[in-house]
Enzyme design. Structure first.
Site, PDB file in Angstrom:
ATOM      1  N   LYS A   1     -11.326  52.972  22.612  1.00 47.31           N
ATOM      2  CA  LYS A   1     -11.747  53.019  24.021  1.00 47.31           C
ATOM      3  C   LYS A   1     -12.801  54.111  24.224  1.00 47.31           C
ATOM      4  O   LYS A   1     -13.820  53.888  24.881  1.00 47.31           O
ATOM      5  CB  LYS A   1     -10.537  53.289  24.924  1.00 47.31           C
ATOM      6  CG  LYS A   1      -9.590  52.114  25.031  1.00 47.31           C
ATOM      7  CD  LYS A   1      -8.511  52.407  26.059  1.00 47.31           C
ATOM      8  CE  LYS A   1      -7.486  51.287  26.095  1.00 47.31           C
ATOM      9  NZ  LYS A   1      -6.346  51.611  26.939  1.00 47.31           N
TER      10      LYS A   1
ATOM     11  N   GLU B   1       1.964  47.087  18.995  1.00 46.25           N
ATOM     12  CA  GLU B   1       1.710  48.340  19.719  1.00 46.25           C
ATOM     13  C   GLU B   1       2.928  49.260  19.725  1.00 46.25           C
ATOM     14  O   GLU B   1       2.785  50.467  19.862  1.00 46.25           O
ATOM     15  CB  GLU B   1       1.269  48.055  21.164  1.00 46.25           C
ATOM     16  CG  GLU B   1      -0.199  47.715  21.265  1.00 46.25           C
ATOM     17  CD  GLU B   1      -0.766  47.832  22.689  1.00 46.25           C
ATOM     18  OE1 GLU B   1       0.005  48.013  23.639  1.00 46.25           O
ATOM     19  OE2 GLU B   1      -1.990  47.720  22.823  1.00 46.25           O
TER      20      GLU B   1
ATOM     21  N   HIS C   1      -0.018  22.919   8.315  1.00 50.61           N
ATOM     22  CA  HIS C   1      -1.182  22.298   7.672  1.00 50.61           C
ATOM     23  C   HIS C   1      -2.308  23.298   7.435  1.00 50.61           C
ATOM     24  O   HIS C   1      -3.415  22.915   7.084  1.00 50.61           O
ATOM     25  CB  HIS C   1      -1.663  21.120   8.526  1.00 50.61           C
ATOM     26  CG  HIS C   1      -0.657  20.018   8.575  1.00 50.61           C
ATOM     27  ND1 HIS C   1      -0.783  18.851   7.859  1.00 50.61           N
ATOM     28  CD2 HIS C   1       0.538  19.935   9.207  1.00 50.61           C
ATOM     29  CE1 HIS C   1       0.271  18.081   8.076  1.00 50.61           C
ATOM     30  NE2 HIS C   1       1.093  18.718   8.892  1.00 50.61           N
TER      31      HIS C   1
HETATM   32  O1  PA5 Z   1       1.281  48.025  26.441  1.00 53.84           O
HETATM   33  C1  PA5 Z   1       0.376  48.629  27.007  1.00 53.84           C
HETATM   34  O2  PA5 Z   1       0.590  49.639  27.696  1.00 53.84           O
HETATM   35  C2  PA5 Z   1      -1.057  48.148  26.921  1.00 53.84           C
HETATM   36  O3  PA5 Z   1      -1.188  47.028  26.130  1.00 53.84           O
HETATM   37  C3  PA5 Z   1      -1.592  47.836  28.313  1.00 53.84           C
HETATM   38  O4  PA5 Z   1      -0.798  46.865  28.911  1.00 53.84           O
HETATM   39  C4  PA5 Z   1      -3.048  47.364  28.278  1.00 53.84           C
HETATM   40  O5  PA5 Z   1      -3.835  48.291  27.599  1.00 53.84           O
HETATM   41  C5  PA5 Z   1      -3.583  47.207  29.690  1.00 53.84           C
HETATM   42  O6  PA5 Z   1      -3.446  48.403  30.397  1.00 53.84           O
HETATM   43  P1  PA5 Z   1      -3.574  48.485  31.976  1.00 53.84           P
HETATM   44  O7  PA5 Z   1      -2.454  47.711  32.568  1.00 53.84           O
HETATM   45  O8  PA5 Z   1      -3.462  49.936  32.278  1.00 53.84           O
HETATM   46  O9  PA5 Z   1      -4.903  47.906  32.343  1.00 53.84           O
END
Ligand code: PA5
Length: 500
Positions: free
Chosen positions: A475, A339, A360
């Site tokens: 999303k 990310e 393996h």
């Molecule tokens: O790194 C990030 O910001 C994302 O991976 C969020 O942690 C994830 O989408 C969850 O988001 P939230 O904490 O708003 O539910």
């Protein structure tokens, strides 16, 4: 006080092109696939400059457009939390986390942690690394007041969720008995993540059925962790949960950088772990990052070596855990890397493996397949329990009596050496992150090292490590499709909302 031998280190000698006396086929391969020492030397100054930039970014109140989003709050957070606790004890943010954790431990025997991505992976990694491998199956006495832990809301998956409800329904019958009570930690910074919100609605319904819809107990056993302003906070307030009982994820800390907010710390404290040792480890790593020269700085070394190898075509970055207990740490790193740096058509692809298990399955490819990999081993020096020794047996058909005085750690050590050697013999690059042991202190160091290194790597490659604009598309499409899905006929719906 931190002992020097508790430091985790990054050893990357095997990634470097060795000095060759004469031309050999192996020397040719090494020149093609390993890292020339001069290239590493050349990047050191840049890495130090980037460090200066990352350190300076902490102070920027109004960052220029090219640096936005900017969420450097995680860098100083461990030190700030520890200082706050020293000065204000229970009235500090860490004090609040410890109080809520203690309340849950005193009140329930099972805790369901809801959250996804950065709101899930750190707590799961901490649980797997630092709790007993069979924690939930251990009798209460042996768990010493530490509740059983379950993780949900980390995907959309009907049957495991129903399985959890079935387990709770069958094991938690009387809400007056502590051993039969269960609680919830629901984690979402934005407060509107579909997976977490949908799971929380269902879990809340189950809790209302179990405790009674108007029970005061509901306010005690549900702990939300969220941003300063969010739908989850609004919902929690509407349910009568006091603001003081809702830890806040700071604005300047991004989801995948939030291990040392209540996101990671609250579940860790519920598990009975020493969260202060974890924060001390993280804080020590920040200090090493800020103060140490390149040659003693694991953050800069890891960032520079991995960045250069990605540039040289090693775009698949394997994190190979030489302990099953660290597999979820690698999942956590998968998310951090993907990310943070997977942007604008670039960025390394993370891959988790456990050795020797996956030797393996993937070993063949790593030895002989596409030459697109850098393998970072996650190695633990000191095991926790006495070694399981092979021992002498009357029947020696398996031919193992020759190793009778050797134990599981010797087997693993031989496999690690043997694997690294096998890869080196064909110029496949490997490096080691070495943990002296698995402890709160070393896990704190490791998380902070990898978060800092990811930011440095982003700055080295010209990619903003913060933010994740690429996940918005799925999303939005999901919501559009969900609106178009016909409603279930009433009779088929499990009536979770009843009484909420
Ligand atoms: O790194 C990030 O910001 C994302 O991976 C969020 O942690 C994830 O989408 C969850 O988001 P939230 O904490 O708003 O539910």
């Amino acid at each position: 006080m931190q002992l020097p031998d508790e430091n985790i280190e990054y050893q990357f000698q095997r990634v470097l092109v060795p000095q060759a006396e004469a031309w050999t086929p192996l020397a040719e391969l090494q020149a093609q696939h390993l890292l020339p020492v001069e290239e590493l030397d050349k990047i050191k100054d840049r890495a130090l400059k980037v460090r200066g930039q990352v350190v300076a970014e902490r102070e920027l109140q109004n960052p220029p457009a090219n640096l936005r989003p900017l969420n450097p709050g995680f860098i100083d957070l461990p030190t700030k939390l520890l200082d706050g606790y020293k000065r204000k004890q229970d009235a500090s943010e860490l004090g609040r986390v410890l109080r809520l954790a203690q309340r849950l431990r005193d009140t329930v025997d099972r805790v369901v942690v809801l959250g996804i991505g950065g709101s899930y992976l750190a707590s799961r990694a901490i649980f797997d690394a630092l709790c007993h491998a069979h924690h939930n199956e251990m009798p209460a006495k042996l768990r010493m007041g530490k509740p059983r832990m379950y993780f949900e809301g980390n995907s959309i998956d009907n049957d495991p969720l129903q399985d959890l409800f079935e387990l709770l329904e069958n094991t938690c019958v009387d809400p007056d008995i502590v051993d039969e009570r269960w609680g919830v930690v629901v984690v979402s910074k934005s407060g509107d993540t579909l997976e977490t919100a949908a799971a929380y609605r269902a879990v809340r319904g189950e809790a209302a059925k179990f405790y009674g819809p108007k029970s005061e107990m509901l306010k005690k056993v549900v702990v939300p962790v969220t941003g300063a302003k969010s739908k989850l906070r609004d919902l929690a307030r509407a349910e009568g949960i006091a603001d003081d009982d809702i830890p806040t994820i700071p604005d300047d800390v991004g989801g995948r950088f939030s291990a040392f907010t209540a996101v990671g710390l609250l579940p860790a404290a519920v598990m009975g772990l020493d969260v202060r040792a974890m924060l001390l480890g993280a804080s020590a790593m920040t200090r090493r990052f800020v103060e140490e020269p390149f040659d003693r700085n694991p953050v800069l070394q890891f960032a520079a070596v991995n960045h250069l190898m990605t540039e040289r075509g090693k775009t698949t970055r394997v994190m190979s855990a030489w302990s099953k207990k660290l597999e979820a740490v690698c999942w956590w790193y998968d998310q951090l890397l993907a990310e943070s740096l997977g942007k604008n058509g670039r960025g390394p692809t993370p891959l988790t493996m456990v050795s020797t298990r996956d030797l393996h399955s993937r070993g063949q490819q790593h030895q002989d397949g596409t030459r697109d990999k850098l393998i970072n081993n996650l190695v633990v020096k000191q095991i926790k329990h006495p070694p399981v020794v092979l021992g002498m047996a009357d029947r020696n058909e398996d031919d193992l009596n020759q190793f009778s005085r050797k134990g599981q750690p010797d087997l693993l050590d031989a496999a690690l050496k043997g694997t690294n050697e096998a890869y080196a013999e064909v110029a496949r690059p490997t490096a080691d992150i070495t943990l002296p042991m698995i402890s709160e202190h070393t896990i704190g160091q490791l998380f902070q090292m990898l978060m800092l290194a990811t930011v440095v790597e982003g700055r080295l490659m010209g990619t903003n490590p913060y933010g994740q604009p690429g996940v918005q598309a799925y999303k939005a499409n999901t919501l559009r499709h969900l609106k178009a899905v016909p409603n279930l006929p009433k009779g088929e719906v499990r009536d979770q909302a009843k009484g909420v």
